[in-house]
Design a protein around this motif. Sequence first.
Motif: not given
Length: 224
Positions: A27-41
Amino acid sequence: MNRAALLVLADGRFPAGGHAHSGGAEPAVAAGRIRDAESLEDFCRGRLHTAGLVAAALAAAAAAGYDPLALDRAADARTPVAALRDTARKLGRQMMRVARATWPSAELHALATARPRGAHQPVVLGVAARSAGLEPLDAAYAAVYETVSGPATATVRLLSLDPFDATTVLARLVPALDRVAEAATATARRVAEEGTDVLPAASAPLLDISAQQHATRPARLFAS
């Protein structure tokens, strides 16, 4: 103590059902909160200090031999969202199946009998660690690592993120994993004198909300 058992327990290939869950990453990816390695961290770090801390303390307390039924009730009180309670119990049931096959013990049998539909996964994890001859700190480490490795692995699939980047994220989180595991274990030691109320109850409202919404999505790659 059989410290090598920790490698088995924390292995992503241990058939405890975690591969079907993203730890909130989908759900975080779907909402755009995880976009790349930095936001994943950023996501993993937030999850570690909330859900991860709570899970690690529950697992450490269970590994220390405290009443798993009391700990299971404490886990319920710290999981306000129905979707996450259901997920925790499903994962706990699967963890129980593999733990009883791998490290059979009277304690695992008693918990399985008392909670036939599944106890919360961190509690089962702690009892499994105890049955494997591990220490409370080992159980806490298994819990915190699972808290961040699940979302990292899921994000590789969800975003086609370079696995090298995802692994680098996990490596950068190592000092925080150490601190959270040690803090959770220190708190768990106080349960004998102060009861389960002493356990952390760190909340992550956005994780809770997105988990409940994710559970109602008709099309999804991961169960949670």
